[in-house]
Design a protein around this motif. Structure first.
Motif, PDB file in Angstrom:
ATOM      1  N   ASN A  67       0.829  -1.215   0.000  1.00 50.65           N
ATOM      2  CA  ASN A  67       0.000   0.000   0.000  1.00 50.65           C
ATOM      3  C   ASN A  67       0.860   1.259   0.000  1.00 50.65           C
ATOM      4  O   ASN A  67       0.558   2.222  -0.720  1.00 50.65           O
ATOM      5  N   PHE A  70       2.368   1.557  -3.462  1.00 49.46           N
ATOM      6  CA  PHE A  70       1.373   1.962  -4.459  1.00 49.46           C
ATOM      7  C   PHE A  70       1.072   3.453  -4.345  1.00 49.46           C
ATOM      8  O   PHE A  70       0.932   4.143  -5.364  1.00 49.46           O
ATOM      9  N   ASN A  71       1.009   3.945  -3.126  1.00 49.29           N
ATOM     10  CA  ASN A  71       0.807   5.391  -2.941  1.00 49.29           C
ATOM     11  C   ASN A  71       1.976   6.187  -3.508  1.00 49.29           C
ATOM     12  O   ASN A  71       1.779   7.227  -4.140  1.00 49.29           O
ATOM     13  N   LEU A  86       6.240  -3.351  -5.239  1.00 46.29           N
ATOM     14  CA  LEU A  86       4.936  -3.909  -5.603  1.00 46.29           C
ATOM     15  C   LEU A  86       5.077  -5.281  -6.242  1.00 46.29           C
ATOM     16  O   LEU A  86       4.289  -6.190  -5.965  1.00 46.29           O
ATOM     17  N   LEU A  93      -1.523  -5.493  -7.402  1.00 45.04           N
ATOM     18  CA  LEU A  93      -1.252  -4.052  -7.389  1.00 45.04           C
ATOM     19  C   LEU A  93      -0.151  -3.706  -8.386  1.00 45.04           C
ATOM     20  O   LEU A  93      -0.199  -2.649  -9.021  1.00 45.04           O
ATOM     21  N   TYR A  94       0.820  -4.585  -8.531  1.00 51.03           N
ATOM     22  CA  TYR A  94       1.895  -4.372  -9.508  1.00 51.03           C
ATOM     23  C   TYR A  94       1.315  -4.304 -10.923  1.00 51.03           C
ATOM     24  O   TYR A  94       1.643  -3.407 -11.699  1.00 51.03           O
ATOM     25  N   ALA A  97      -0.498  -1.129 -11.411  1.00 48.71           N
ATOM     26  CA  ALA A  97       0.452  -0.032 -11.606  1.00 48.71           C
ATOM     27  C   ALA A  97       0.963  -0.026 -13.050  1.00 48.71           C
ATOM     28  O   ALA A  97       1.076   1.041 -13.671  1.00 48.71           O
TER      29      ALA A  97
END
Length: 193
Positions: A67, A70-71, A86, A93-94, A97
């Motif tokens: 998290n 990602f931010n 990530l 999430l990767y 992105a």
């Protein structure tokens, strides 16, 4: 109390003590007979509880790291350190992105996240004006914009002069669909063709 009642009381007390001792002896025999199995079972349960706790702790730490990364990525899409974190901690999430980075650069990315994968294929099919690819995307049961993909397929068919094919394609979209208003407009156009 009479003497007979006293004798009965003592007999009952002796019987209950005898039963208690008898059950204690049975438990002791069972323990001696199955000692290795009991100890092994206890060890397995303790190890499983410890392993489960450690796994939960590691998962929570990875979520927190992912998290934060990602931010950082959202603030700066060129942050390679965040992308690497990530990739190591959270593959979904990767992939998101990568999708966001490709979209920002005006490209399409092949990603492995359920809805983003279909959306990426949809954008690629629209960009290439490919009826076959729109067909493939519209056949995906998990695709959220299925009716819009079918509509775009009909639109491309109409542009290519395949008016009858476009009419048949538009019939695939149900009246309850959010895209049905667009279908009515295109059908109105196709009446003249």
């Amino acid at each position: 109390m009479s003497l007979k009642e006293n004798v009965d009381f003592v007999k009952n007390e002796l019987n209950s003590e005898e039963k208690f001792l008898e059950s204690f002896v049975k438990i002791e025999r069972f323990y001696k007979k199955n000692k290795a199995l009991i100890i092994t079972s206890i060890i397995v349960v303790v190890v499983a509880i410890i392993g489960f706790s450690v796994k939960n702790y590691i998962d929570n730490e990875n979520k927190l790291k992912a998290n934060i990364a990602f931010n950082k990525f959202l603030n700066d899409v060129n942050n390679q350190e965040a992308l690497k974190t990530l990739e190591e901690t959270n593959k979904k999430l990767y992939n998101m992105a990568l999708y966001l980075k490709a979209k920002k650069n005006g490209q399409t990315a092949d990603v492995n996240v359920l809805f983003f994968n279909s959306l990426s294929k949809y954008q690629k099919a629209l960009k290439e004006q490919s009826i076959e690819k729109l067909n493939d995307v519209s056949m995906d049961p998990n695709f959220l914009l299925k009716e819009f993909a079918i509509f775009n397929k009909a639109l491309i068919e109409a542009k290519d002069g395949k008016y009858e094919d476009a009419k048949i394609t538009l019939k695939l979209i149900q009246k309850e669909s959010k895209a049905y208003e667009l279908v009515k407009i295109l059908n109105h156009y196709l009446l003249t063709k």
